[in-house]
Enzyme design. Structure first.
Site, PDB file in Angstrom:
ATOM      1  N   PHE A 141     -14.414 -49.992-104.176  1.00  0.00           N
ATOM      2  CA  PHE A 141     -14.534 -48.681-103.544  1.00  0.00           C
ATOM      3  C   PHE A 141     -13.197 -48.360-102.888  1.00  0.00           C
ATOM      4  O   PHE A 141     -12.816 -48.960-101.891  1.00  0.00           O
ATOM      5  CB  PHE A 141     -15.640 -48.632-102.493  1.00  0.00           C
ATOM      6  N   ASP A 226      -5.724 -53.007-100.672  1.00  0.00           N
ATOM      7  CA  ASP A 226      -6.395 -51.917 -99.964  1.00  0.00           C
ATOM      8  C   ASP A 226      -7.073 -52.517 -98.730  1.00  0.00           C
ATOM      9  O   ASP A 226      -8.165 -53.063 -98.809  1.00  0.00           O
ATOM     10  CB  ASP A 226      -7.416 -51.252-100.888  1.00  0.00           C
ATOM     11  N   LYS A 255      -8.351 -45.653 -91.726  1.00  0.00           N
ATOM     12  CA  LYS A 255      -9.450 -45.857 -90.782  1.00  0.00           C
ATOM     13  C   LYS A 255      -8.980 -46.257 -89.384  1.00  0.00           C
ATOM     14  O   LYS A 255      -8.647 -45.402 -88.581  1.00  0.00           O
ATOM     15  CB  LYS A 255     -10.458 -46.846 -91.353  1.00  0.00           C
TER      16      LYS A 255
END
Length: 401
Positions: A141, A226, A255
């Site tokens: 994801f 990531d 984030k």
């Protein structure tokens, strides 16, 4: 109707149904706790998918944002501003890298990494134009743009959004032999999550990340990590890659870099890699804006103390010890994770992940389900041991353990 019901009804009528949130309407939050419009308090055990690593309304981050709001919030990259040099320098140092390319959201940063890897492949490695290949992992994801869903194996994220972008090959996560077999002369990068969050907090086998690092170095391929969810303290290290002593060629961050205050993301790499860009080839009006830089600088200052990494380590050991006791109870089939991050597979007889999440909400604990039977637990790193234990007690109550 109640205030909650009225708000949700209006949302359903006027907002696209691209999310299925739990039926709670948050009005305020502080630390690890949120309060809804009815005045009920809830322990946040999701932390905005790690965007809120430092808790809600963290005083240091709010003060940094307020101070910058009074000065200047946006210049665009058409002009320099006085926070950008420090932001770029300190983020590069934090990552042990040389250059930074700032964006806003995680998906934007992943798109930036894809463009960077391809351009590096053509300009530095010498891959024929239009032939660059990036290897990704099954169940990944990385976001929801059209390019990113093109290399997703999640039918829900991918269906009906074609035609899909070519140039990607998918291999099983954690399978080094499959990865090695997929690398060819046109491979420019391997893009991986050091821990797959959306897939259910999947930790790869020991030695996998270091094996990827050795393979990519030997074959002149970029290793792109990531760390949007796994990075910046969540696993007990600044970066999850550190658990295997690995430094990739490129970090993708987001984030928690914005502290849950503003969206901040970045690609961080070497001068050789990010140096391929020339003015006009890539950009973002808001990327690297003064407000984002001010908040991110405070995030980096907090990380340099090591306090939050230590909390994630210590409380993480406690969390996984307590969750591990639930395995074999008949209610929990498996627990995975690292630091203050866990995926808990619920036995089907006890309900779906969604049903368990809703029952926990009724008891004042907020988690989120994924892939049917799994719930994710990722409280802010500022959560107290007492509050964490209370939240786990509610989970045992819901599961009748």
């Amino acid at each position: 109707m109640s205030v909650t019901e009225t708000s949700i009804s209006s949302t359903e009528a006027h907002s696209a149904h691209n999310y299925h949130p739990l039926p709670i309407v948050v009005a305020s939050a502080d630390g690890a706790w949120m309060t809804d419009v009815e005045g009920r308090r809830y322990l946040d055990m999701l932390a905005g998918y790690s965007a809120l690593n430092f808790g809600h309304a963290n005083r240091r981050l709010i003060d940094a944002a307020k101070a910058q709001l009074e000065r200047v919030t946006l210049t665009s990259r058409a002009f320099h501003h006085d926070r950008f040099a420090d932001f770029s320098t300190q983020l590069a140092e934090l990552c042990g890298m040389e250059m930074v390319l700032p964006m806003n959201t995680g998906a934007e940063a992943v798109e930036t990494a894809v463009k960077t890897a391809r351009k590096w492949g053509y300009k530095v490695k010498g891959v024929p134009d239009g032939q660059a290949k990036i290897i990704v992992a099954e169940n990944n994801f990385h976001g929801r743009t059209t390019t990113i869903v093109s290399f997703s194996t999640d039918a829900e994220a991918r269906a009906d959004f074609g035609p899909y972008t070519p140039g990607f090959e998918i291999v099983p996560y954690g399978d080094l032999a499959a990865l090695e077999a997929a690398v060819d002369a046109n491979t420019v990068a391997v893009l991986l999550e050091p821990i797959q969050g959306e897939a259910g907090v999947l930790v790869p086998p020991a030695g996998y990340l270091s094996g990827v690092r050795e393979l990519t170095r030997a074959r002149n391929v970029l290793f792109i990590a990531d760390e949007i969810q796994s990075g910046l303290g969540r696993t007990g290290k600044t970066f999850a890659c550190e658990h295997e002593g690995v430094v990739p060629d490129m970090y993708i961050l987001g984030k928690a870099l914005g502290g849950g205050v503003v969206p901040v993301s970045a690609v961080v790499s070497s001068a050789e890699v990010l140096g391929v860009f020339r003015p006009g080839e890539h950009g973002s009006t808001f990327g690297g804006n003064p407000l984002a830089c001010a908040v991110a600088l405070e995030v980096m200052a907090m990380l340099r103390t090591g306090e939050f990494q230590q909390r994630a380590t210590e409380l993480g050991h406690h969390l996984h010890r307590e969750l591990g006791l639930l395995v074999g109870s008949g209610a929990v089939e498996a627990v995975r994770g690292r630091g203050l991050w866990a995926g808990v597979d619920i036995a089907p007889a006890h309900g779906t992940g969604r049903e368990i999440s809703e029952k926990l909400m009724d008891l004042g604990v907020l988690v989120k389900d994924t892939h049917g039977s799994t719930i994710r637990i990722a409280p802010p790193l500022v959560v107290s041991k007492e509050d964490l234990d209370w939240g786990l007690a509610q989970l045992r109550s819901v599961l009748n353990i």
